[in-house]
Structures are given as structure tokens and as C-alpha cells.
Design an enzyme around this catalytic site. Structure first.
Site, PDB file in Angstrom:
ATOM      1  N   CYS A  68       0.835  -1.209   0.000  1.00  9.91           N
ATOM      2  CA  CYS A  68       0.000   0.000   0.000  1.00  9.91           C
ATOM      3  C   CYS A  68       0.873   1.264   0.000  1.00  9.91           C
ATOM      4  O   CYS A  68       1.589   1.530   0.962  1.00  9.91           O
ATOM      5  CB  CYS A  68      -0.901  -0.038   1.235  1.00  9.91           C
ATOM      6  SG  CYS A  68      -1.777   1.484   1.598  1.00  9.91           S
ATOM      7  N   CYS A  71       0.160   3.724   2.814  1.00  9.15           N
ATOM      8  CA  CYS A  71       0.649   3.143   4.071  1.00  9.15           C
ATOM      9  C   CYS A  71       2.146   3.409   4.221  1.00  9.15           C
ATOM     10  O   CYS A  71       2.618   3.789   5.297  1.00  9.15           O
ATOM     11  CB  CYS A  71       0.409   1.638   4.112  1.00  9.15           C
ATOM     12  SG  CYS A  71      -1.324   1.147   4.092  1.00  9.15           S
TER      13      CYS A  71
END
Length: 144
Positions: A68, A71
């Protein structure tokens, strides 16, 4: 002298009684002698999550995954927040790919997701990465 706070060790999960006025003195675990309140996020897993929810300091959980992009971009912000909040709030990272059952139990629908626990109970949730000032403002709204 104030009542001691119960704080789980991030290394052995043992509960430690630490006087509130000593939280900034780098307390060590009575069992394993490791630092109880590190200035960095702790790693949360299916195995240690329930133990880390215990205690008197709030726990802010960042649910993330290695693939991600947002993230990964949020990592430095979360690390800065961990250093700034040391002794007031514990910060932990939960890899949703490595712990899919726990992520499912927590009802994770998107990542990154932040979940704030107080007394072992979820009190707030926020989806998406945010800059440090916004994270600090959100935590202030939650009483941190």
C-alpha cells in the site's frame, strides 16, 4: 505519589505497574528488562494484540500493508508521532496481510486505518493517511 499505571511490555506482554510521574524515565519491564515505552511504534500480531490492549495508556493502531503506497508514505509520520506521544499514548502497527484474521475481526475495509483503543475498547477510527499536524489534532479531539 499517584496510583501506578498498568502498561504491557511490547516484548514479553508482561504487565508492569509504573507510577505516572515515571513514564518519561524510560521504564523497564520487571520481567524481561526491555523498554516498556519505546519511542517507536510496536509491532502488533494476532499473538500479542489482546495483551497489548490491556493497560491504562491508550493504544493507537495503524493497520497497513507492505504493498500500500499511502501506508508506506505514512510510516515516517507515524514514527514521529510515536516519539512525540511517548508516555501519553502507545502506538502500534498491524500488518493486515500478515494478520488477516485480526484485520477481519477489527472490521478493516481500507488501509491505512487508524484505530484508537482506551481501556481495551475502540473509541475512535480514522481511515487514510494524514500529515502529522492533522494526526495530532485528531488525537487531541480524542483526549490524547
Amino acid at each position: 505519589m499517584s496510583d501506578p499505571l498498568l502498561i504491557p511490555c511490547p516484548h514479553c506482554n508482561g504487565l508492569n505497574r509504573i507510577p505516572a510521574e515515571r513514564l518519561h524515565d524510560a521504564p523497564r519491564c520487571g520481567r524481561c528488562k526491555s523498554e516498556v515505552l519505546p519511542a517507536a511504534p510496536i509491532t502488533l500480531t494476532q499473538a500479542n494484540f489482546a495483551s497489548q490492549l490491556k493497560g491504562d495508556l491508550p493504544l493507537l493502531v495503524d493497520v497497513w500493508a507492505s504493498w500500500c503506497g499511502p501506508c508506506q508514505a505514512f510510516v515516517p509520520t507515524f514514527q514521529q508521532a510515536a516519539a512525540q506521544l511517548q508516555g501519553r499514548c502507545r502506538l502500534g502497527k498491524l500488518d493486515s496481510e500478515a494478520n488477516p484474521n485480526l484485520a477481519g475481526q477489527l472490521g478493516i475495509r481500507s488501509i491505512p486505518s487508524l484505530i484508537l483503543f482506551k481501556g481495551g475498547v475502540e473509541v475512535a477510527r480514522q481511515s487514510g493517511a494524514m500529515p502529522l499536524p492533522q494526526l495530532q489534532a485528531w488525537l487531541r479531539q480524542q483526549g490524547i
